[in-house]
Design an enzyme around this catalytic site. Structure first.
Site, short mmCIF file in Angstrom:
data_model
loop_
_atom_site.label_atom_id
_atom_site.label_comp_id
_atom_site.label_asym_id
_atom_site.label_seq_id
_atom_site.Cartn_x
_atom_site.Cartn_y
_atom_site.Cartn_z
N LYS A 22 0.85 -1.20 0.00
CA LYS A 22 0.00 0.00 0.00
C LYS A 22 0.88 1.25 0.00
CE LYS A 22 -1.60 1.65 4.03
NZ LYS A 22 -1.28 3.06 4.27
N ASN A 23 1.92 1.23 0.81
CA ASN A 23 2.72 2.45 0.97
C ASN A 23 3.72 2.67 -0.16
OD1 ASN A 23 1.22 2.96 3.19
ND2 ASN A 23 2.79 2.38 4.68
N ARG A 94 -5.16 11.23 4.14
CA ARG A 94 -4.19 12.30 4.36
C ARG A 94 -2.94 12.12 3.52
NH1 ARG A 94 -0.09 12.43 6.56
NH2 ARG A 94 -0.29 14.45 7.48
N CYS A 118 -4.68 12.43 12.43
CA CYS A 118 -5.56 11.26 12.43
C CYS A 118 -5.31 10.54 13.76
CB CYS A 118 -5.24 10.35 11.25
SG CYS A 118 -3.57 9.74 11.28
N ARG A 123 0.50 14.59 12.77
CA ARG A 123 1.05 14.38 11.41
C ARG A 123 1.19 15.70 10.65
NH1 ARG A 123 -1.28 8.84 9.14
NH2 ARG A 123 0.73 8.77 8.08
N PRO A 124 2.04 16.57 11.13
CA PRO A 124 2.28 17.85 10.44
C PRO A 124 2.92 17.63 9.06
CG PRO A 124 3.90 17.52 12.15
CD PRO A 124 2.91 16.41 12.30
N ILE A 125 2.91 18.67 8.24
CA ILE A 125 3.50 18.56 6.90
C ILE A 125 4.54 19.66 6.66
CG2 ILE A 125 1.51 17.38 5.87
CD1 ILE A 125 0.64 20.13 4.77
N LEU A 127 7.73 19.64 6.84
CA LEU A 127 8.91 19.22 6.06
C LEU A 127 8.58 19.20 4.56
CD1 LEU A 127 10.22 16.35 8.38
CD2 LEU A 127 11.01 18.73 8.27
N ASP A 306 4.77 0.63 11.95
CA ASP A 306 3.55 0.02 11.39
C ASP A 306 3.36 -1.41 11.84
OD1 ASP A 306 3.68 1.71 8.14
OD2 ASP A 306 3.13 2.38 10.15
N ARG A 398 -8.51 -0.36 4.69
CA ARG A 398 -7.72 0.64 3.96
C ARG A 398 -6.39 0.03 3.52
NH1 ARG A 398 -6.22 5.32 7.46
NH2 ARG A 398 -4.95 5.70 5.62
C1 EPZ Z 1 4.36 6.96 6.05
O1 EPZ Z 1 3.61 7.98 6.68
C2 EPZ Z 1 3.42 5.76 5.98
N1 EPZ Z 1 2.25 6.09 5.17
C3 EPZ Z 1 2.99 5.37 7.40
O2 EPZ Z 1 2.19 4.20 7.29
C4 EPZ Z 1 4.24 5.04 8.21
O3 EPZ Z 1 3.86 4.75 9.54
C5 EPZ Z 1 5.19 6.24 8.20
O4 EPZ Z 1 5.51 6.60 6.83
C6 EPZ Z 1 6.50 5.94 8.92
O5 EPZ Z 1 7.12 4.84 8.34
C7 EPZ Z 1 2.35 6.04 3.83
O6 EPZ Z 1 3.39 5.77 3.28
C8 EPZ Z 1 1.09 6.34 3.05
P1 EPZ Z 1 6.53 10.31 8.14
P2 EPZ Z 1 4.20 9.51 6.71
O7 EPZ Z 1 6.40 11.55 7.34
O8 EPZ Z 1 4.86 9.80 5.43
C9 EPZ Z 1 6.70 13.60 11.51
C10 EPZ Z 1 0.34 2.82 7.71
O9 EPZ Z 1 -0.11 2.30 8.74
N2 EPZ Z 1 6.62 14.58 10.40
O10 EPZ Z 1 7.76 9.47 7.99
O11 EPZ Z 1 3.10 10.40 7.15
C11 EPZ Z 1 5.38 12.87 11.71
O12 EPZ Z 1 4.51 13.63 12.52
C12 EPZ Z 1 0.81 4.25 7.73
O13 EPZ Z 1 0.46 2.23 6.60
C13 EPZ Z 1 6.78 15.93 10.70
O14 EPZ Z 1 6.98 16.33 11.84
O15 EPZ Z 1 5.28 9.36 7.87
C14 EPZ Z 1 5.80 11.60 12.39
O16 EPZ Z 1 5.95 11.82 13.77
C15 EPZ Z 1 0.64 4.91 9.08
N3 EPZ Z 1 6.67 16.84 9.68
C16 EPZ Z 1 7.17 11.31 11.76
O17 EPZ Z 1 7.60 12.54 11.17
C17 EPZ Z 1 6.43 16.45 8.39
O18 EPZ Z 1 6.38 17.33 7.50
C18 EPZ Z 1 7.12 10.23 10.69
O19 EPZ Z 1 6.27 10.69 9.68
C19 EPZ Z 1 6.26 15.07 8.12
C20 EPZ Z 1 6.37 14.15 9.14
#
Ligand code: EPZ
Length: 427
Positions: A22-23, A94, A118, A123-125, A127, A306, A398
């Site tokens: 999925k990811n 998201r 969620c 989950r801020p964006i 970065l 995960d 999902r």
């Molecule tokens: C991806 O989410 C996956 N989703 C998640 O899988 C997975 O848990 C996660 O990576 C970590 O491996 C998809 O690929 C669709 P991150 P993502 O950005 O990209 C912080 C599942 O169950 N952060 O690596 O959202 C964030 O808050 C899902 O399949 C910022 O602070 O993960 C978190 O604490 C759940 N600012 C950490 O980084 C940002 O701009 C990791 O988030 C982005 C992230």
């Protein structure tokens, strides 16, 4: 609201396969928007997941033509004509945040509503947005909306955290930028390698995925192509852990074992027999697990967040005291109160869960709050003495295709029931 009905206590046994990741498929679908040619992209054996359907709906609303050929997905994005992702679709999933890169690259503009947090955290964006700014985009946030515009140019982007989504978004943006881009402190997950391999298949020129330094050559002309994503390592881990928690023996074939090294090492530490034969993994757990003093989640190749809910459910039945520390998301323990309804003994203190192993779970009615928490509850129900119901399984579906059917083929007694639809009060 659909639910699963489970009659627990039966060890799982047998061999099963696993669907595409999925990811990986989600960023690959977003990346298909970069192809301006009339040649189509064929994605092989795409799993029927809730999130995949949501992403296909978004691509279609943006002007892409998407159709199924058996389990393959055919995509033609030559007529892409819209830079605004509909709010209702943004909020449904998201992770559509990584449409920003391709839309900016193709149309020079993108407008989305803020995806919001969620169940597992805010989950801020930041970065994503800071990185796109470094590649020349002007990003404005107002009243819950984000608008980014501009002609992207290559540059150097250092991530303060190896964010998976931000790495993918920036890779996708950099493909269309003028000049080369280097991403430092990039995420190293296998899904990043999958995205690089897909983009190079359709004409991009990217190297370094899987390491913290990724180089993307900008301005390549993209074309159609055929691609099949990696097997889903998280679904694989979930199936293996279901064999472990029910004290059975399961083989999952068609997998990439090195994507699961951290899990397999922990299983061996817990006393599980683990065998790797080519692209198959077999686990056998004749008795209870040994407790593990400390399990900490982290970026790849660390133990994946995960799989934290699923592994925690197994440790709740281990002999002795274990500790699980969740370092990636700030509130990814919603499965704990539900597991306690089944008799688990777990104390939560901030990012750390302390577990005192019990002999058996008892069946209960529990509720899935998010994708992997829901999967952990299904596993716990399979191991429990008696019957259980897992509510709100839409979260699980999902990311898991045919999960009840997969477990039933391994000897579980589990069925899916369409619950009574919540009647809207029309009075
Ligand atoms: C991806 O989410 C996956 N989703 C998640 O899988 C997975 O848990 C996660 O990576 C970590 O491996 C998809 O690929 C669709 P991150 P993502 O950005 O990209 C912080 C599942 O169950 N952060 O690596 O959202 C964030 O808050 C899902 O399949 C910022 O602070 O993960 C978190 O604490 C759940 N600012 C950490 O980084 C940002 O701009 C990791 O988030 C982005 C992230």
């Amino acid at each position: 609201m659909a639910k699963y009905l489970v009659q627990g206590g039966l060890p799982l046994a047998g061999t099963t396969g696993v669907h595409g990741a999925k990811n990986s498929i989600l960023p690959v679908l977003a990346g298909s928007l970069l192809n301006q040619s009339t040649e189509e992209i064929r994605l092989k054996r795409v799993p029927m997941l809730g999130d995949v359907r949501a992403m296909v709906s978004i691509l279609t609303r943006l002007g892409a033509r998407v159709g199924y050929d058996g389990s393959d997905l055919l995509i033609n994005t030559a007529d892409l004509n819209c830079y605004h992702v509909p709010d209702i679709l943004m909020r449904e999933m998201r992770s559509s945040i990584f449409l920003m890169g391709p839309l900016l690259g193709r149309l020079g503009r993108v407008q989305i509503c803020y995806p919001g947090g969620c169940a597992i955290g805010d989950r801020p964006i930041n970065l994503h947005l800071e990185g796109l700014g470094k590649l020349g985009a002007t990003v404005k946030e107002k009243d819950g909306y984000i608008e980014a515009r501009g002609r992207l140019r290559g540059g150097e982007v250092g991530l303060t955290y190896p964010s998976v989504g931000a790495t993918e978004n920036l890779m996708l943006a950099a493909v269309s930028a003028r000049g080369d881009t280097v991403i430092y402190n990039a995420a190293c997950e296998p899904e990043i390698v999958d995205l690089q391999n897909f983009l190079n298949t359709i004409g991009a020129n990217i190297s370094g995925a899987g390491t913290p330094r990724i180089r993307i050559r900008g301005g390549c002309d993209l074309h159609g192509g055929t691609y099949r994503v990696f097997p889903d390592r998280i679904v694989t881990g979930t199936l293996l852990l279901a064999g472990v928690i029910t004290r059975g023996s399961i083989t999952v074939t068609g997998v990439i074992p090195e994507h699961l090294t951290a899990l397999l090492e922990l299983l061996r530490e817990a006393g599980v027999t683990v065998e790797v034969n080519g692209n198959a993994i077999t686990v056998e757990a004749a008795g209870p697990l040994k407790a593990i003093p400390r399990v900490v989640t982290g970026p790849y190749p660390g133990f994946p967040t995960d799989l934290q809910p699923q592994f925690l459910a197994c440790l709740a039945l281990a002999q002795g005291e274990s500790n699980v520390v969740e370092r990636v998301f700030e509130s990814r323990f919603h499965h704990i109160p539900e597991l306690c309804k089944m008799g688990a003994q777990i104390e939560l203190s901030g990012p750390q869960a302390r577990l005192r192993g019990v002999d058996r779970f008892k069946g209960a009615v529990v509720r899935a709050t998010d994708l992997r928490a829901g999967a952990a509850l299904v596993m716990a129900a399979l191991a429990a003495a008696g019957n259980s119901e897992i509510l709100e399984v839409k979260h699980i579906e999902r990311g898991y295709d045919q999960l009840p059917e997969t477990f039933a083929a391994l000897g579980a007694r589990i069925t899916r029931e369409e619950g009574a639809r919540r009647e809207l009060s029309l009075r």
